[in-house]
Design a protein around this motif. Sequence first.
Motif, short mmCIF file in Angstrom:
data_model
loop_
_atom_site.label_atom_id
_atom_site.label_comp_id
_atom_site.label_asym_id
_atom_site.label_seq_id
_atom_site.Cartn_x
_atom_site.Cartn_y
_atom_site.Cartn_z
N THR A 1 -12.61 7.49 0.47
CA THR A 1 -12.63 8.53 -0.56
C THR A 1 -11.77 8.12 -1.76
N ASP A 2 -10.74 7.31 -1.52
CA ASP A 2 -9.83 6.93 -2.61
C ASP A 2 -10.43 5.89 -3.54
N LEU A 3 -11.62 5.35 -3.19
CA LEU A 3 -12.33 4.45 -4.10
C LEU A 3 -13.59 5.09 -4.65
N PRO B 1 -10.63 13.60 11.94
CA PRO B 1 -9.63 12.53 12.05
C PRO B 1 -8.70 12.49 10.83
N SER B 2 -7.80 13.45 10.79
CA SER B 2 -6.86 13.56 9.66
C SER B 2 -5.85 12.43 9.68
N VAL B 3 -5.73 11.72 8.57
CA VAL B 3 -4.79 10.59 8.47
C VAL B 3 -3.36 11.08 8.65
N GLY B 4 -2.98 12.05 7.86
CA GLY B 4 -1.58 12.52 7.90
C GLY B 4 -1.22 13.13 9.23
N THR B 5 -2.15 13.88 9.82
CA THR B 5 -1.86 14.51 11.12
C THR B 5 -1.68 13.44 12.19
N ALA C 1 0.84 -1.21 0.00
CA ALA C 1 0.00 0.00 0.00
C ALA C 1 0.87 1.26 0.00
N LYS C 2 0.64 2.10 -1.03
CA LYS C 2 1.39 3.38 -1.12
C LYS C 2 1.16 4.19 0.16
N ASN C 3 -0.08 4.24 0.62
CA ASN C 3 -0.41 5.14 1.73
C ASN C 3 0.00 4.61 3.10
N ALA C 4 0.53 3.38 3.10
CA ALA C 4 1.20 2.88 4.30
C ALA C 4 2.71 3.06 4.14
N PRO D 1 -4.74 21.90 3.30
CA PRO D 1 -4.00 22.65 4.32
C PRO D 1 -3.29 21.70 5.30
N ILE D 2 -2.36 22.26 6.08
CA ILE D 2 -1.67 21.44 7.09
C ILE D 2 -1.84 22.05 8.48
N ASN D 3 -2.92 22.81 8.65
CA ASN D 3 -3.14 23.48 9.94
C ASN D 3 -3.22 22.51 11.10
N TYR D 4 -3.87 21.35 10.91
CA TYR D 4 -3.97 20.39 12.02
C TYR D 4 -2.57 19.92 12.44
N HIS D 5 -1.71 19.68 11.43
CA HIS D 5 -0.35 19.24 11.75
C HIS D 5 0.34 20.31 12.59
N THR E 1 -17.31 13.53 1.19
CA THR E 1 -17.29 14.38 2.41
C THR E 1 -15.87 14.63 2.89
N VAL E 2 -14.85 13.99 2.29
CA VAL E 2 -13.50 14.13 2.83
C VAL E 2 -12.74 15.29 2.18
N PHE E 3 -12.82 15.38 0.85
CA PHE E 3 -12.15 16.47 0.13
C PHE E 3 -13.18 17.38 -0.53
N ILE F 1 -4.79 10.78 -8.77
CA ILE F 1 -4.45 9.35 -8.88
C ILE F 1 -5.71 8.51 -9.09
N ARG F 2 -6.71 8.75 -8.27
CA ARG F 2 -7.89 7.86 -8.28
C ARG F 2 -8.81 8.18 -9.46
N ALA F 3 -8.76 9.41 -9.95
CA ALA F 3 -9.51 9.74 -11.17
C ALA F 3 -8.90 8.98 -12.34
C1 EPZ Z 1 -4.29 10.64 3.20
O1 EPZ Z 1 -4.17 12.01 2.84
C2 EPZ Z 1 -4.04 9.84 1.92
N1 EPZ Z 1 -2.69 10.10 1.44
C3 EPZ Z 1 -5.06 10.25 0.86
O2 EPZ Z 1 -4.82 9.47 -0.31
C4 EPZ Z 1 -6.45 9.92 1.40
O3 EPZ Z 1 -7.42 10.29 0.45
C5 EPZ Z 1 -6.67 10.69 2.72
O4 EPZ Z 1 -5.63 10.35 3.67
C6 EPZ Z 1 -8.02 10.37 3.35
O5 EPZ Z 1 -8.12 9.01 3.61
C7 EPZ Z 1 -1.65 9.45 2.03
O6 EPZ Z 1 -1.82 8.67 2.95
C8 EPZ Z 1 -0.28 9.74 1.46
P1 EPZ Z 1 -6.33 13.87 5.68
P2 EPZ Z 1 -4.12 13.16 4.00
O7 EPZ Z 1 -5.30 14.63 6.44
O8 EPZ Z 1 -3.38 12.64 5.16
C9 EPZ Z 1 -8.34 18.18 5.67
C10 EPZ Z 1 -4.47 9.06 -2.59
O9 EPZ Z 1 -5.18 9.19 -3.61
N2 EPZ Z 1 -7.17 18.60 6.44
O10 EPZ Z 1 -7.06 12.75 6.34
O11 EPZ Z 1 -3.66 14.41 3.36
C11 EPZ Z 1 -7.96 17.81 4.24
O12 EPZ Z 1 -7.90 18.97 3.42
C12 EPZ Z 1 -4.46 10.14 -1.53
O13 EPZ Z 1 -3.75 8.06 -2.35
C13 EPZ Z 1 -7.16 19.90 6.96
O14 EPZ Z 1 -8.10 20.66 6.78
O15 EPZ Z 1 -5.67 13.26 4.34
C14 EPZ Z 1 -9.08 16.90 3.84
O16 EPZ Z 1 -10.20 17.65 3.45
C15 EPZ Z 1 -5.35 11.32 -1.88
N3 EPZ Z 1 -6.06 20.31 7.65
C16 EPZ Z 1 -9.37 16.14 5.14
O17 EPZ Z 1 -8.83 16.94 6.20
C17 EPZ Z 1 -4.99 19.48 7.88
O18 EPZ Z 1 -4.03 19.90 8.55
C18 EPZ Z 1 -8.74 14.76 5.20
O19 EPZ Z 1 -7.34 14.93 5.04
C19 EPZ Z 1 -5.03 18.17 7.34
C20 EPZ Z 1 -6.12 17.75 6.64
#
Ligand code: EPZ
Length: 445
Positions: free
Chosen positions: A308-310, A164-168, A23-26, A125-129, A330-332, A374-376
């Motif tokens: 959302t990626d599917l 529940p931001s994944v990256g954060t 998995a790329k996202n792992a 954005p990266i505000n949560y981070h 609802t995610v993006f 990517i998913r498009a």
């Molecule tokens: C991860 O992105 C994935 N990328 C995404 O996959 C995936 O769609 C997403 O999680 C949701 O599952 C990787 O893991 C590399 P989020 P991430 O932080 O971490 C908002 C793909 O196609 N947000 O959960 O960036 C954000 O804008 C990619 O493989 C803030 O507002 O997702 C979004 O609307 C696309 N502020 C929502 O939260 C922040 O600081 C979810 O983002 C962080 C996020």
Amino acid sequence: MSNKYIQVEQSLNLRGQASLNGAKNATLPIIASLILTDGVSQLSNVPRSHDVMCMMELLRNLGARADFIDEHTLEVDTSMLDTFCIDPAIMKKMRASILVMGPLLARFGKADVALPGGCSIGARPINYHLEAFASMGTQITMQDDFLYARASSLKASTIIMDYPSVGTTENVMMAAARTRGITRIVNAALEPEVLDLIAVLRAMGANITIRPAATIEIEGVDELKPVEYAIMYDRLEAGALMLAAAITGGDIYLPQAPAHAMEIFILKLQQMGHAIEVGAHGVGVHLKATTSPQAVSLKTGQYPGFPTDLQAPMMAAQCLADGVSVIEETVFENRMLHVHELVKMGANITSEHNRTIIKGVDQLRGAAVMATDIRASCALVLAGFAAQGTTRMTGLHHWMRGYDSLELTLQSLGGRISIVDCQDAEYQALLGQVNGSGVTASQAC
Ligand code: EPZ
């Protein structure tokens, strides 16, 4: 890659057995987590997608050694890692570069990063981070789109997330893993890829507990050890291949598919009428497509909701299903750009911002289309297999960023798909046909 595009001919009844990549996202956060260790780690089942190559380039840029020692085994030596400044060119290539910020703060107490910027699916954005790192005692200053983060010593904190931001979740866990005290992430993301990162951190010696509901507790330790670890199989690649069989009336067996992490997706496909058997312990799927798929509706959300990626690939399947499907993202905030491209192929879709209504049609037709993320790119390839005629898709870099030779796997199932390298004039003509979509080429997501 500039003059290359994907060409897809109608290919019905895709069938056979296929193996999956990691998995790329792992993989991306797990490679970043190696910054927390000193020494040589080995990751197996690593996909050779462009985003993974980019994360390897980033670690090399920080002074680490990162090389494939066989087709999918990556060896990373972080003992010489000596800088905390992320190359802005890499940040612009891949937003996920922000995932090294937490590990750099834990290792050096410093991290200099360029703002990653948005992409076609949203502002990203990266505000949560940044809020989370600030609550852990990090001073962050910004100058000319560059962030300078300094933490003389990170402190444990309770971080209650708006969303529940994944990256954060991943970034904070990595920062907290070597921060004395107990850091709590409340309303954490618990996607399967986040759990894979937790497994790696625990293997390094991190002390992480998942508590109900969606709270992750990290008790920092002084040192984390290098690891050997096999990345989880990609549920998103599995989903793409299942949909390739579903949309073409085929039959596919994926013995490695993490079905346990795909439950709502599998349920939706079963509700369409596709017969799906899941293997023992939730590993492996066999899908036998129905000849009269019924439209289903869905709403994306955090795990275990519909991923959302599917969403885009699933929308392609709804275009040829009987009835009306309503898909809500609802995610993006802007992840519907593939709608316009599917309509160019004859789909009957109307969008009200993030809510889309798809009325099934009898046939799609090949067209010149553009991938916007990517998913498009996956959705348009799948639609191309079902469509009469030839589909040519620009935006190849999205496909390459997210998948490791998925076109070869699809070919092995009978898919007539190829990457075409053409002359400038032909490519410009193709862009001319595509540009009716009104979408500009998008940055990395
Ligand atoms: C991860 O992105 C994935 N990328 C995404 O996959 C995936 O769609 C997403 O999680 C949701 O599952 C990787 O893991 C590399 P989020 P991430 O932080 O971490 C908002 C793909 O196609 N947000 O959960 O960036 C954000 O804008 C990619 O493989 C803030 O507002 O997702 C979004 O609307 C696309 N502020 C929502 O939260 C922040 O600081 C979810 O983002 C962080 C996020």
